[in-house]
Design a protein around this motif. Structure first.
Motif, PDB file in Angstrom:
ATOM      1  N   VAL A   1      26.115  16.427 -13.088  1.00 48.79           N
ATOM      2  CA  VAL A   1      26.321  15.894 -11.750  1.00 48.79           C
ATOM      3  C   VAL A   1      27.300  14.598 -11.893  1.00 48.79           C
ATOM      4  N   ARG A   2      28.256  14.622 -11.027  1.00 49.29           N
ATOM      5  CA  ARG A   2      29.237  13.335 -11.302  1.00 49.29           C
ATOM      6  C   ARG A   2      28.971  12.560  -9.782  1.00 49.29           C
ATOM      7  N   VAL A   3      28.909  11.380  -9.998  1.00 47.82           N
ATOM      8  CA  VAL A   3      28.751  10.429  -8.725  1.00 47.82           C
ATOM      9  C   VAL A   3      30.246   9.741  -8.421  1.00 47.82           C
ATOM     10  N   ALA A   4      30.666   9.764  -7.349  1.00 44.26           N
ATOM     11  CA  ALA A   4      31.977   8.915  -7.044  1.00 44.26           C
ATOM     12  C   ALA A   4      31.453   7.458  -7.064  1.00 44.26           C
ATOM     13  N   LEU A   5      32.292   6.707  -7.678  1.00 42.02           N
ATOM     14  CA  LEU A   5      31.945   5.240  -7.706  1.00 42.02           C
ATOM     15  C   LEU A   5      32.289   4.285  -6.607  1.00 42.02           C
ATOM     16  N   LYS A   6      33.237   4.776  -6.040  1.00 37.67           N
ATOM     17  CA  LYS A   6      33.527   3.538  -5.003  1.00 37.67           C
ATOM     18  C   LYS A   6      32.639   3.614  -3.725  1.00 37.67           C
ATOM     19  N   PRO A   7      32.079   4.860  -3.264  1.00 35.24           N
ATOM     20  CA  PRO A   7      31.101   4.670  -2.099  1.00 35.24           C
ATOM     21  C   PRO A   7      30.090   3.961  -2.415  1.00 35.24           C
ATOM     22  N   VAL A   8      29.522   4.224  -3.776  1.00 39.47           N
ATOM     23  CA  VAL A   8      28.202   3.450  -4.218  1.00 39.47           C
ATOM     24  C   VAL A   8      28.603   1.952  -4.291  1.00 39.47           C
ATOM     25  N   CYS A   9      29.782   1.476  -4.745  1.00 41.76           N
ATOM     26  CA  CYS A   9      29.978  -0.012  -4.908  1.00 41.76           C
ATOM     27  C   CYS A   9      30.102  -0.386  -3.371  1.00 41.76           C
ATOM     28  N   GLU A  10      30.557   0.320  -2.399  1.00 40.02           N
ATOM     29  CA  GLU A  10      30.696  -0.205  -1.050  1.00 40.02           C
ATOM     30  C   GLU A  10      29.259  -0.377  -0.452  1.00 40.02           C
ATOM     31  N   ASN A  11      28.230   0.535  -0.831  1.00 34.74           N
ATOM     32  CA  ASN A  11      27.126   0.481  -0.273  1.00 34.74           C
ATOM     33  C   ASN A  11      26.417  -0.780  -0.913  1.00 34.74           C
ATOM     34  N   LEU A  12      26.651  -1.102  -2.156  1.00 36.43           N
ATOM     35  CA  LEU A  12      26.117  -2.436  -2.809  1.00 36.43           C
ATOM     36  C   LEU A  12      26.906  -3.644  -2.726  1.00 36.43           C
TER      37      LEU A  12
END
Length: 257
Positions: A25-36
């Protein structure tokens, strides 16, 4: 490099964008950073300095049909990266709480989503469980005040929901509400607003005429979470509903005082 459509995994009122490739499973980093509320470029540089970090570039198809390049983390790196975020350096309490939630629950949500197709919110499940227990206690408290058939049906519905089952109800004891009946007849929001009140008054008059007493009352929870008292009718009363409908809309039955 991998190309596929990203899955949107629901989490804490947001989404985690991720792909599954075989067992990975690979998680896109940018959207998570934007969430946080984190700077994605700064986080990429920080990850490059970590010997445990595994990053890759994925080609993902967005909802607009275009293909985008995104830096992604594998499942292990994603978990480690979250764990190394220092919440003491985050000024906003809301942001700190969200980061802690990600650190504690995000990996489990990903696992649940890609193994079952559903990300389960345990806190929501507990809240629903407590709310149903409160409903059962309320139903016990109004015993003797509400029509026993209506009370039994409501209790069966609450218990069945708690157990994840379909309630077994005698069709005649199933609760029947004025608004639900009118929706069955095709009335929309405007029609309900205009006719529900007068319909309910005529229905009560007819019920009193047939039974010699007022219908008993019951509490219902509205869509906005408010508790409102209504007359407690059941499917056994449907013929009365039909007679009032015929009188008000068909003209084939005249309700007398």
């Amino acid at each position: 490099m991998t190309e596929s459509t990203l899955s949107l995994v629901p989490f804490k009122g947001q989404v985690i964008e991720a792909q599954k490739d075989g067992e990975s499973v690979r998680v896109a980093l940018k959207p998570v950073c934007e969430n946080l509320g984190l700077d994605v470029n700064g986080q990429i540089q920080r990850l490059k300095r970590q010997p445990w970090a595994v990053t890759c570039v994925i080609h993902a198809t967005g909802s607009d049909g275009k293909t985008y390049e995104m830096v992604a983390l594998d499942r292990r790196t994603f978990t480690m990266w979250l764990a190394t975020i220092d919440t003491s350096r985050v000024k906003s309490q809301a942001a700190r709480d969200l980061i802690v939630a990600y650190q504690q629950e995000a990996a489990d949500a990903l696992d649940a989503y890609f193994s079952t197709g559903v990300a389960v919110n345990e806190h929501l499940l507990k809240a629903q469980h407590l709310r149903r227990l409160e409903q059962v206690e309320l139903l016990k408290a109004v015993e003797g005040l509400v029509h026993p058939d209506f009370l039994e049906a409501k209790t069966r519905i609450v218990i069945a929901r708690e157990m994840g089952e379909t309630p077994e109800l005698d069709p005649k004891t199933r609760p029947l509400y004025v608004q639900d009946y009118l929706r069955e007849k095709g009335l929309g929001r405007t029609g309900l607003k205009r006719h529900a009140g007068p319909f309910g008054k005529d229905l009560k008059k007819l019920y009193v005429k047939e039974h010699g007493r007022d219908p008993q009352r019951a509490d219902i929870t509205t869509g906005s979470g408010q508790i409102r008292k209504v007359n407690a009718y059941t499917e056994a009363d449907r013929p009365l509903f039909d007679r009032v409908w015929a009188d008000r809309f068909d003209g084939s039955y005249q309700l007398t005082a």
